[in-house]
Design a protein around this motif. Structure first.
Motif, PDB file in Angstrom:
ATOM      1  N   MET A  10       0.898  -1.363  -0.464  1.00  0.00           N
ATOM      2  CA  MET A  10       0.005  -0.159  -0.040  1.00  0.00           C
ATOM      3  C   MET A  10       0.895   1.172  -0.524  1.00  0.00           C
ATOM      4  O   MET A  10      -0.015   2.312   0.319  1.00  0.00           O
ATOM      5  CB  MET A  10      -0.918   0.129   1.193  1.00  0.00           C
ATOM      6  N   ASP A  11       2.217   1.349  -0.475  1.00  0.00           N
ATOM      7  CA  ASP A  11       3.123   2.441  -0.773  1.00  0.00           C
ATOM      8  C   ASP A  11       4.250   2.172  -1.245  1.00  0.00           C
ATOM      9  O   ASP A  11       4.293   1.065  -1.354  1.00  0.00           O
ATOM     10  CB  ASP A  11       3.072   2.856   0.778  1.00  0.00           C
TER      11      ASP A  11
ATOM     12  N   GLU B 135      -8.199   4.543   2.566  1.00  0.00           N
ATOM     13  CA  GLU B 135      -7.305   3.270   1.891  1.00  0.00           C
ATOM     14  C   GLU B 135      -6.789   4.143   0.344  1.00  0.00           C
ATOM     15  O   GLU B 135      -6.232   2.946   0.011  1.00  0.00           O
ATOM     16  CB  GLU B 135      -7.631   2.373   2.117  1.00  0.00           C
TER      17      GLU B 135
ATOM     18  N   ASN C  81       1.885   6.667  -0.938  1.00  0.00           N
ATOM     19  CA  ASN C  81       0.222   6.870   0.027  1.00  0.00           C
ATOM     20  C   ASN C  81       0.561   7.863   0.785  1.00  0.00           C
ATOM     21  O   ASN C  81       0.517   8.111   1.751  1.00  0.00           O
ATOM     22  CB  ASN C  81      -0.283   5.206   0.685  1.00  0.00           C
TER      23      ASN C  81
ATOM     24  N   GLY D   8      -4.276   6.803   4.659  1.00  0.00           N
ATOM     25  CA  GLY D   8      -4.224   5.482   5.485  1.00  0.00           C
ATOM     26  C   GLY D   8      -4.754   5.714   6.313  1.00  0.00           C
ATOM     27  O   GLY D   8      -5.476   5.742   6.882  1.00  0.00           O
TER      28      GLY D   8
END
Length: 519
Positions: free
Chosen positions: A182-183, A223, A294, A297
């Motif tokens: 996620m990054d 997210e 990101n 989050g």
């Protein structure tokens, strides 16, 4: 440079000033023949080597190359001379201050082991367009750096739970993972990592990577939007935004595909993302891909980076500008229209009645388009809401003088303050008024603690007293209190929807109002 051979290597020696003022000119020129291009930044050759020059007074200030910098430059030139004449894929990356340190996250791959330890391709990377603002103290405290990366021929891997292929973005020319967990990332792949046997779809053009999308509204907002600030940081035209599904499920049903495509497209458009979007479901190679960290989050990212905050607020500013002068400025956000499988407050219709008596608009957001939700919140001066996913949306559009009261339906004020409070404080500088008057909680059968499906049993008089003290309700408001029959009926409806009877926590089992499990 325009007529250079593709195998040529171009090196520019400059400063932060030349990086901001002139670097875009040469970088784009280097794009024409596709040469390898590197930029080295040094201090300014002036009395204060850290003071940014005044162009009108100083013009372009020459670089001052230190002995350490000269050693680095000499080492890199020697390394470049030893490489093959074929130019490797170029990345718009520059070494950070930790560039001389070995990457501690992963061991180097076989193709990387023979590289020089100071090669930029093996170091932590960061890239900042000339116009992009610097990190704030809040950004630094939460680990946001505004990292961006640009790669040609990047491979998007949606992941596959059956084969074990992880969802990530891979750069084959540098043999690095550019997006992971996620990054944005800079990691060496596993030893057995190989994409040569994959049937890769091809996409021509320049795209921004938007991250991973899912249908759950709250998690979508928190997210799945974080990397999109990149759209406002990149100056060159792009052909669209590419996402991948949040869940790496190769057996995704046609219904789920339609839901994800439809929801994501409508929600993103409502939030000001007018660029063409596409959800990638098979391994795909892209001509040119721009990736950003990101910016929003869970946990420490709830506040959002300053770059994402600016993106979200500017892209939705038209909702505030378009609000009618006589808009209903007091909003009560209800959960009574949600399915019985969702959590809430037992007897919430009584809250609706009381707020209606006080002149509030009773608003069930799931019954309205996202555009209507944003427009409604943008007009509000007071919002009272039962804690839930809907609360993640108002920070995108409310004014900084809007007041927000949150009625807790789960135990733990710290959780509400950290999740929602950080977001409101970061986006608009608004502090939440959190009201927790829950005395008991009904939870799904067998659950030991409160959760997303919990129903709170609140003290209504205490709730109204606190709302009056904080100025959300007038002292003369006609109060509505749910009857025991109202609560019992709602519990039965919940049991029917869930096909199980909820279990009560912290309840006095000897109290006559207790509803038996047989009910």
């Amino acid at each position: 440079m325009l007529f250079a051979k593709e195998s040529a290597t171009w090196i520019e020696i400059g400063t932060l000033q030349s990086l901001r003022e002139r670097w875009p000119d040469f970088w784009h020129l280097a794009d024409v023949p596709g040469v390898r291009y590197r930029k080295y930044c040094f201090d300014y050759a002036k009395d204060d080597p850290f003071e940014y020059p005044n162009f009108a007074k100083d013009s372009i200030v020459a670089p001052q190359i230190t002995s350490r910098g000269l050693e680095r430059l000499d080492s890199d030139l020697e390394h470049l001379a030893d490489e093959t004449s074929e130019s490797p894929e170029r990345l718009a990356y520059f070494p950070s201050t930790a560039a001389t340190q070995t990457n501690q996250n992963t061991s180097p791959s076989p193709t990387q082991r023979n590289r020089h330890p100071n090669d930029p391709y093996t170091c932590p990377f960061t890239f900042r367009p000339p116009h992009m603002k610097s990190a704030t103290s809040e950004d630094t405290a939460r680990g946001f750096k505004g990292k961006l990366a640009v790669s040609r021929n990047a491979v998007l891997l949606p992941g596959n739970v059956d084969t074990g292929l992880r969802r990530q973005v891979y750069c084959p020319e540098t043999h690095r993972i550019l997006y992971h967990d996620m990054d944005i990332a800079d990691l060496a792949p596993a030893e057995d990592f190989d994409v040569t046997n994959l049937d890769l779809a091809k996409k021509t053009g320049t795209y921004v990577f938007g991250g991973f999308v899912r249908v759950h509204f709250g998690h979508f907002l928190v997210e799945c939007l974080g990397p999109l600030w990149t759209l406002d940081a990149v100056e060159e035209p792009i052909d669209g935004v590419l996402f991948m599904p949040y869940h790496a499920n190769p057996n995704e049903t046609l219904r789920n595909i339609r839901l994800l495509d439809d929801h994501s497209g409508r929600w993103l458009k409502a939030l000001g993302v007018d660029e063409k979007i596409e959800i990638i479901r098979q391994p795909t190679q892209v001509d040119k891909l721009v990736l950003g960290e990101n910016g929003l989050g869970l946990s420490e990212r709830f506040r959002g980076s300053s770059w994402f905050q600016d993106f979200a607020r500017s892209r939705n500013a038209h909702y505030r500008k378009a609000k009618p002068p006589k808009a209903n400025t007091s909003i009560y956000v209800t959960r009574t229209k949600l399915s019985g499988r969702k959590g809430g407050i037992l007897g919430e219709t009584a809250l609706e009645n009381t707020f209606r008596n006080a002149g509030y608009q009773i608003f069930a957001p799931e019954k309205h388009s996202l555009e209507d939700q944003l427009a409604t919140y943008a007009s509000a001066k007071r919002i009272v809401a039962v804690e839930g996913s809907a609360l993640h949306l108002p920070p995108f559009v409310i004014d900084n003088d809007c007041r927000i009261a949150v009625l807790s339906r789960r135990s733990g004020l710290d959780k509400i303050a950290s999740e929602f409070g950080e977001q409101y404080s970061g986006f608009v500088g608004v502090d939440l008024d959190i009201i927790d008057t829950a005395k008991d909680h009904w939870v799904p059968a067998g659950q030991p603690r409160t959760n997303l499906e919990s129903y709170a049993v609140v003290d209504f008089d205490e709730t109204y007293d606190q709302l009056i003290a904080l100025g959300y309700l007038p002292e003369t408001v006609r109060r509505s209190i749910p009857s025991p029959l109202d609560v019992t009926t709602q519990i039965r409806e919940i049991a029917k929807a869930r096909k199980q009877h909820p279990t009560v926590l912290n309840w006095d089992k000897d109290a006559p109002e207790t509803v038996s499990q047989s009910d």
